[in-house]
Design a protein around this motif. Sequence first.
Motif, PDB file in Angstrom:
ATOM      1  N   LEU A  77      -7.971  45.007 -37.246  1.00 40.08           N
ATOM      2  CA  LEU A  77      -9.337  45.501 -37.436  1.00 40.08           C
ATOM      3  C   LEU A  77      -9.341  46.542 -38.552  1.00 40.08           C
ATOM      4  N   ARG A  80      -8.864  44.903 -41.896  1.00 39.27           N
ATOM      5  CA  ARG A  80     -10.078  44.298 -42.464  1.00 39.27           C
ATOM      6  C   ARG A  80     -10.995  45.384 -43.010  1.00 39.27           C
ATOM      7  N   ARG A  81     -11.053  46.505 -42.300  1.00 40.43           N
ATOM      8  CA  ARG A  81     -11.950  47.580 -42.735  1.00 40.43           C
ATOM      9  C   ARG A  81     -11.501  48.157 -44.085  1.00 40.43           C
ATOM     10  N   ASN A  83      -9.750  46.512 -46.168  1.00 36.88           N
ATOM     11  CA  ASN A  83      -9.645  45.370 -47.064  1.00 36.88           C
ATOM     12  C   ASN A  83      -8.294  45.352 -47.779  1.00 36.88           C
ATOM     13  N   ARG A 103      -2.695  37.880 -43.552  1.00 31.62           N
ATOM     14  CA  ARG A 103      -2.282  39.178 -44.078  1.00 31.62           C
ATOM     15  C   ARG A 103      -0.973  39.617 -43.425  1.00 31.62           C
ATOM     16  N   LEU A 162     -12.830  33.809 -49.208  1.00 27.38           N
ATOM     17  CA  LEU A 162     -14.175  34.382 -49.187  1.00 27.38           C
ATOM     18  C   LEU A 162     -14.258  35.726 -49.883  1.00 27.38           C
ATOM     19  N   LEU A 163     -13.109  36.354 -50.148  1.00 27.87           N
ATOM     20  CA  LEU A 163     -13.143  37.740 -50.636  1.00 27.87           C
ATOM     21  C   LEU A 163     -13.730  37.890 -52.027  1.00 27.87           C
TER      22      LEU A 163
ATOM     23  N   GLU B 244     -18.115  47.399 -38.255  1.00 30.64           N
ATOM     24  CA  GLU B 244     -16.965  47.860 -37.483  1.00 30.64           C
ATOM     25  C   GLU B 244     -17.183  47.638 -35.993  1.00 30.64           C
ATOM     26  N   ALA B 289     -16.489  43.024 -48.574  1.00 29.60           N
ATOM     27  CA  ALA B 289     -15.135  42.560 -48.264  1.00 29.60           C
ATOM     28  C   ALA B 289     -14.881  42.634 -46.761  1.00 29.60           C
ATOM     29  N   PHE B 290     -15.284  43.745 -46.147  1.00 28.05           N
ATOM     30  CA  PHE B 290     -15.096  43.934 -44.710  1.00 28.05           C
ATOM     31  C   PHE B 290     -15.866  42.867 -43.952  1.00 28.05           C
ATOM     32  N   ASN B 292     -16.982  39.940 -45.026  1.00 24.74           N
ATOM     33  CA  ASN B 292     -16.447  38.603 -45.248  1.00 24.74           C
ATOM     34  C   ASN B 292     -15.131  38.369 -44.526  1.00 24.74           C
ATOM     35  N   SER B 293     -14.277  39.400 -44.488  1.00 28.03           N
ATOM     36  CA  SER B 293     -13.012  39.164 -43.778  1.00 28.03           C
ATOM     37  C   SER B 293     -13.244  39.065 -42.275  1.00 28.03           C
TER      38      SER B 293
END
Lengths: 163, 317
Positions: A77, A80-81, A83, A103, A162-163, B244, B289-290, B292-293
């Motif tokens: 989590l 992802r935040r 990135n 990742r 998708l990034l 989040e 980015a957040f 999409n991921s």
Amino acid sequence: MQAPGKIHYILSPGNLCSQEVLEYFKSVCSNTHITKGDFDDNPSFQDNEVLELGDFRIGVCHGHQVVPSGDTDALALLQRRLNVDILVSGHTHEFMAMQHEDRILINPGSATGAFSSLTPSAHPSFVLMDIDGSKASVYLYNLIEEEVRVEKMEFTKAASKLL
Amino acid sequence: MGPCQKRQDTDEHFELLRAARDRFNAGGPKRLRHTLAPLAFAALRLVRTIKEGTADSKKADGACKTVLQWIHGVAAQLAEVPAAEIALQLYLQAAHAASEVACLELIAYEFFEQAFILYEEAIPDSKAEVTALQSIVGVLHRCRVFTAESRDTLVHKATGYSAKLLKKPDQCRAVCACSHLFWQELPAEEEGDDVAEGVQPPVRDADNVMVCLKRALKIANSAQQQLAVVLKGDHTTPVMLFVEILNHYLFYFEQGNPSITTSVLQSLLELVANEMANENCQKDEALLAFYNSTRNHIAIQKDKGDELAQKFSSLQL
């Protein structure tokens, strides 16, 4: 390894706990990215650091902010935040390097094998990472019962979707 | 430390630590803030050695108590130096040892009580408050010795303080972290029936997890309104918070938390999608980015083809 110039960056999730350790790191390499651990009081350490090396975005975070501690999904989590393709975290002193989804999660463990209530039998460990474009070679160093064991893992960053 | 531990003479080891502290006491406050913490950690390690190496459990408890009481004194001394932040962290480490190693509920509670007192009285600024609370929640989450009443008091304190942090994003994140206080990890397979005396079953309170997450959403909403009033709503921070929170919902969905149903998750997905459609959000690279991921993560779960994928299959992105 300690010859000047061989190490380009030092990434440390934190809990250096003393100025002397920071100075030692700086003597090996001046380009340090160190995050604040729960026992650090250096005001220049941030909670998170992100840097770009080769094709990779690398994040560093101590990990005491992550609940449950050391939990893969909780770390993902944060990943992802921020990135980041590679997240280097600590806190648990449990050495770990794994691919999670697309990742990488790395916990270099404790360089000194310091006591942690989370991992009672932590042994000294660290990680060397070699980044070449989209390829990361990770060398895992563990000191187990007076013997240094080295393992190698390789990761290639897939072309972003998708990034 | 190797030879000392192998000797298994924990009484002598403890005497050595006490002697070291006596010497360090002469060092004055500037040195004490550096010398006392390692001593306390050595003592924490000793607690584990005692517990694991002493066959007679009554004797082990007695010895562990003695060392833990000594650690209490060391932490209190640190608080007086003053080195409140380190002292608070030490209280938490000791609480964890008292709970998970020694299984002594009252002592563990006492340590948490001291940590909270320091939080209320001595933590200097909002940034330090955030760190202290993160540590409190992280450690409390892992403690399994507390019976319901004591645990409720501590959890209530933690969630209360979380909602009162100064900055709304900090509040929001802290409350999300607190949701985990109601959802402990299940013990590893090997433990099975041999659960030590005093260890409580893991807390799995789906309703209160939901209460926390909804509170987090409310905080994110009010952050949005606050910015709209003051800065004309150009800021995307609240939307970052929504994404989040969505990730936390996903965490619990994957864990099988019954309060996070497919329709609950779907509603939140749509809410976030609406927010993300806003022009400012589309320009915020980090936020995109957040988001999409997160979507990518959901897509990966769908493709897994396992039991979890079934749950994800009805979600529409």
